[in-house]
Design an enzyme around this catalytic site. Structure first.
Site, PDB file in Angstrom:
ATOM      1  N   ASN A   8       0.865  -1.188   0.000  1.00  0.00           N
ATOM      2  CA  ASN A   8       0.000   0.000   0.000  1.00  0.00           C
ATOM      3  C   ASN A   8       0.904   1.242   0.000  1.00  0.00           C
ATOM      4  OD1 ASN A   8      -1.783   2.072   0.582  1.00  0.00           O
ATOM      5  ND2 ASN A   8      -2.238   1.381   2.668  1.00  0.00           N
ATOM      6  N   TRP A   9       0.938   1.902  -1.148  1.00  0.00           N
ATOM      7  CA  TRP A   9       1.852   3.060  -1.277  1.00  0.00           C
ATOM      8  C   TRP A   9       1.287   4.325  -0.614  1.00  0.00           C
ATOM      9  CZ3 TRP A   9       4.091   2.977  -7.003  1.00  0.00           C
ATOM     10  CH2 TRP A   9       4.969   1.900  -7.113  1.00  0.00           C
ATOM     11  N   LYS A  10       0.028   4.269  -0.206  1.00  0.00           N
ATOM     12  CA  LYS A  10      -0.618   5.440   0.410  1.00  0.00           C
ATOM     13  C   LYS A  10      -0.467   6.668  -0.505  1.00  0.00           C
ATOM     14  CE  LYS A  10       0.092   3.227   4.789  1.00  0.00           C
ATOM     15  NZ  LYS A  10       0.174   3.305   6.234  1.00  0.00           N
ATOM     16  N   HIS A  96      -9.414   1.242   5.521  1.00  0.00           N
ATOM     17  CA  HIS A  96      -8.085   1.439   6.130  1.00  0.00           C
ATOM     18  C   HIS A  96      -8.203   2.432   7.297  1.00  0.00           C
ATOM     19  CE1 HIS A  96      -3.926   2.643   6.670  1.00  0.00           C
ATOM     20  NE2 HIS A  96      -3.604   1.513   6.093  1.00  0.00           N
ATOM     21  N   GLU A  98      -6.423   4.811   8.225  1.00  0.00           N
ATOM     22  CA  GLU A  98      -6.180   6.226   7.885  1.00  0.00           C
ATOM     23  C   GLU A  98      -7.417   6.858   7.251  1.00  0.00           C
ATOM     24  OE1 GLU A  98      -2.597   5.502   5.707  1.00  0.00           O
ATOM     25  OE2 GLU A  98      -1.567   5.024   7.576  1.00  0.00           O
ATOM     26  N   GLU A 168      -5.249  -5.074  11.064  1.00  0.00           N
ATOM     27  CA  GLU A 168      -4.312  -3.955  11.151  1.00  0.00           C
ATOM     28  C   GLU A 168      -4.549  -3.195  12.459  1.00  0.00           C
ATOM     29  OE1 GLU A 168      -2.388  -2.926   7.155  1.00  0.00           O
ATOM     30  OE2 GLU A 168      -3.873  -1.443   7.662  1.00  0.00           O
ATOM     31  N   GLY A 174       2.168   2.262  10.714  1.00  0.00           N
ATOM     32  CA  GLY A 174       3.043   3.417  10.487  1.00  0.00           C
ATOM     33  C   GLY A 174       3.781   3.901  11.724  1.00  0.00           C
ATOM     34  N   SER A 214       3.514  -1.967  10.448  1.00  0.00           N
ATOM     35  CA  SER A 214       4.966  -1.929  10.671  1.00  0.00           C
ATOM     36  C   SER A 214       5.670  -3.237  10.299  1.00  0.00           C
ATOM     37  CB  SER A 214       5.275  -1.541  12.117  1.00  0.00           C
ATOM     38  OG  SER A 214       4.782  -0.235  12.375  1.00  0.00           O
ATOM     39  N   GLY A 235       2.776  -1.250   4.294  1.00  0.00           N
ATOM     40  CA  GLY A 235       2.730   0.169   3.963  1.00  0.00           C
ATOM     41  C   GLY A 235       4.118   0.705   3.643  1.00  0.00           C
TER      42      GLY A 235
HETATM   43  P1  PGA Z   1       2.827   0.321   7.664  1.00  0.00           P
HETATM   44  O1  PGA Z   1       1.365   0.479   7.084  1.00  0.00           O
HETATM   45  O2  PGA Z   1       3.389  -0.966   7.105  1.00  0.00           O
HETATM   46  O3  PGA Z   1       3.573   1.514   7.194  1.00  0.00           O
HETATM   47  O4  PGA Z   1       2.708   0.250   9.143  1.00  0.00           O
HETATM   48  C1  PGA Z   1       0.511  -0.629   6.950  1.00  0.00           C
HETATM   49  C2  PGA Z   1      -0.746  -0.214   6.268  1.00  0.00           C
HETATM   50  O5  PGA Z   1      -1.128   0.953   6.374  1.00  0.00           O
HETATM   51  O6  PGA Z   1      -1.420  -1.027   5.619  1.00  0.00           O
END
Ligand code: PGA
Length: 254
Positions: A8-10, A96, A98, A168, A174, A214, A235
């Site tokens: 997931n490149w966000k 997600h 976020e 998650e 993150g 993470s 991520g």
């Molecule tokens: P992260 O994000 O690996 O940077 O913790 C995971 C995600 O948002 O799916």
């Protein structure tokens, strides 16, 4: 069963040129032998989706980070599931943390998106997880159960079998603070049990459950080998091609 690793490149990278470069490095770097054992998908920002994937479905599958619940119409700024399907997307991440935190997405909204995505022939990757406060309060189980029930409301068993669940924990996304593997293992079992309660044993056995939060090259294998997840939702580390390649290799060796 084949493992699944989704990047997931966000809201990254800054330029299309960089996105193309990252994608090329990944395509070249991921070994054919790894892809036999693990399916790999990348979810870039919408703006880069049409440009970075080959015209025919390639070694790396295309995914999106979100979609809207209506098929079309006057909804400025939204992207529909049908549009994603027409760009050869296979997966779409929904719910997600976020999106929930910054765009006030609720389980009800995620539920509508799940149904629209399934109707368009996409595989929804549904994210659920507890916040640090909920974890401290000891209500993780109830939170996850309620979320899974809500987001799958009205989804028939045949359709539900196609979804991917992603555990998650919000506090691990993150933050560099990954969920301890033993704890993650019990969450993986819990998610499968919750799904079983709703859809029965057969359906629950078919559903892929990913861990996300993470993940890096150093801990990737543990979640699949020790904790029993079907794969990973990655991520930050998916933006570093060399590290993402290591993650895919590690998972494919399980
Ligand atoms: P992260 O994000 O690996 O940077 O913790 C995971 C995600 O948002 O799916």
């Amino acid at each position: 069963m084949k493992k699944l690793v989704i990047g997931n490149w966000k809201c990254n990278p800054d330029s299309f040129a960089e996105a193309v470069r990252n994608f090329r490095l990944l395509s070249k770097g991921i070994k054919g032998s790894s892809l036999k054992k693990a399916e790999v998908a990348i979810c870039p920002p919408f703006a880069f989706l049409a440009g970075i994937f080959p015209k025919k479905e390639g070694r790396i599958k295309a995914g999106a980070q979100n979609c809207f619940w209506q098929e079309r119409g006057a909804f400025t700024g939204e992207v529909s599931a049908l549009m994603l399907k027409s760009l050869r997307c296979k997966y779409v991440i929904l719910g997600h943390s976020e999106r929930r935190a910054f765009f006030s997405e609720t389980d009800g909204m995620v539920n509508k998106k799940v149904k629209t995505a399934l109707a368009a022939g996409l595989i929804p990757v549904i994210c659920v997880g507890e916040t640090m406060n909920q974890r401290k309060e000891g209500i993780t189980k109830q939170v996850l159960e309620e979320k899974i029930k809500e987001v799958t409301k009205g989804v028939k068993r045949k359709e539900a079998e196609k979804v991917v669940l992603a555990y998650e924990p919000v506090w691990a996304v993150g933050t560099g603070n990954a969920c301890p593997v033993q704890e993650a293992q019990s969450m993986c079992l819990l998610l499968r049990r919750i799904f079983e309660k709703i859809y029965g044993k057969k359906a629950s056995a078919k559903v892929d459950i990913l861990y996300g939060g993470s993940v890096g090259a150093e801990n990737a294998q543990d979640y699949v080998k020790e904790a029993g997840f079907s794969g990973l939702l990655v991520g930050g580390a998916s933006l570093k091609p060399a590290e993402f390649i290591k993650i895919v290799d590690a998972v494919s060796r399980v």
